[in-house]
Scaffold this active site. Structure first.
Site, PDB file in Angstrom:
ATOM      1  N   LEU A 169       0.871  -1.170   0.000  1.00  0.00           N
ATOM      2  CA  LEU A 169       0.000   0.000   0.000  1.00  0.00           C
ATOM      3  C   LEU A 169       0.909   1.221   0.000  1.00  0.00           C
ATOM      4  CD1 LEU A 169      -2.725  -0.870   2.703  1.00  0.00           C
ATOM      5  CD2 LEU A 169      -2.933  -1.047   0.212  1.00  0.00           C
ATOM      6  N   ASP A 170       0.544   2.235  -0.754  1.00  0.00           N
ATOM      7  CA  ASP A 170       1.317   3.471  -0.741  1.00  0.00           C
ATOM      8  C   ASP A 170       1.381   4.031   0.675  1.00  0.00           C
ATOM      9  OD1 ASP A 170       1.699   3.333  -3.450  1.00  0.00           O
ATOM     10  OD2 ASP A 170       0.155   4.801  -3.955  1.00  0.00           O
ATOM     11  N   ARG A 171       2.385   4.830   0.908  1.00  0.00           N
ATOM     12  CA  ARG A 171       2.575   5.439   2.227  1.00  0.00           C
ATOM     13  C   ARG A 171       1.288   6.107   2.724  1.00  0.00           C
ATOM     14  NH1 ARG A 171       7.643   9.058   4.068  1.00  0.00           N
ATOM     15  NH2 ARG A 171       6.859   9.727   6.094  1.00  0.00           N
TER      16      ARG A 171
END
Length: 231
Positions: free
Chosen positions: A54-56
């Site tokens: 998952l993106d930051r």
């Protein structure tokens, strides 16, 4: 830091990842999921390992495997598009239409000045996202995204280039930080992974507080939770 446990059994753990917390250590340093894997053992011998990314900025359902065999099986399920994923995103504007499918192949480009990003390109890798408009408030739209593929930044690019409206707060494909959005407003709301001989892994992450602050608190993720606890 404490994490809400959305699903737990002998080989899988799904946590509600906070927005703004990266999986790996940033080059500039700072906290990340790696700091908490020992805490997430919860009595097991091995530390759990993230199955997907998952993106930051993205909050919500993050699946971790509790042993190498489970990690291999779960990773294969993601690669073979056998995982049902549901995301909620707030886009900067009012979306036209009620639902649809975005098919835009994606390619990675980079430059010394701007760094790297993904762009729609015929020579890119196929990417498909189904979407549905859920609610409109103060000129913003809450959209449900169900990606068939799992390309890097897929939903972010498909929102900006497919819907014509970027995710609110997106620093790469949108206007970046704006009042009410200190991050890219994307939430992994639900995840289902079917397993042979076992009950499916099912998890649903509640809508985060910053989504509620934008006026979307009455919209709950679909699916059901298998109980929650704090870790």
């Amino acid at each position: 830091m404490q994490f809400t446990i959305l699903f737990e059994d002998g080989e899988a753990l799904v946590i509600d990842k906070p927005g703004g917390l990266p999986l790996d250590r940033p080059r500039a340093g700072g906290p990340c999921i790696e700091d908490h894997v020992e805490q997430l053992r919860l009595g097991f011998q091995r530390s759990p390992a993230p199955v997907h990314r998952l993106d930051r900025d993205t909050s919500g359902c993050l699946l971790l495997a509790r042993n190498p065999k489970a990690l291999k099986r779960f990773s294969a399920a993601f690669e073979e598009k056998q995982v049902e994923k549901r995301y909620l995103g707030v886009v900067a504007g009012v979306v036209e239409g009620d639902e649809g499918t975005i098919e835009l192949a994606l390619k990675k480009i980079s430059s010394a000045a701007d760094g790297w990003r993904m762009i729609p390109a015929r020579a890119g890798k196929p990417a498909v996202t189904h979407w549905r408009k859920l609610a409109v408030h103060n000129g913003l739209t809450l959209v449900e995204f169900r990606p068939e593929t799992g390309r890097t930044h897929q939903i972010r690019v498909h929102a900006a280039s497919g819907l014509g409206l970027p995710l609110l707060g997106d620093p790469i494909y949108g206007a970046g930080t704006v009042p009410g959005a200190k991050r890219t407003m994307l939430h992994a709301a639900g995840l289902v992974l079917h397993r042979e001989g076992k009950d499916p892994i099912r998890a649903a992450a509640p809508l985060p507080a910053d989504f509620a602050a934008l006026g979307f608190s009455d919209v709950a993720p679909a699916g059901h939770e298998d109980g929650s606890a704090e870790a």
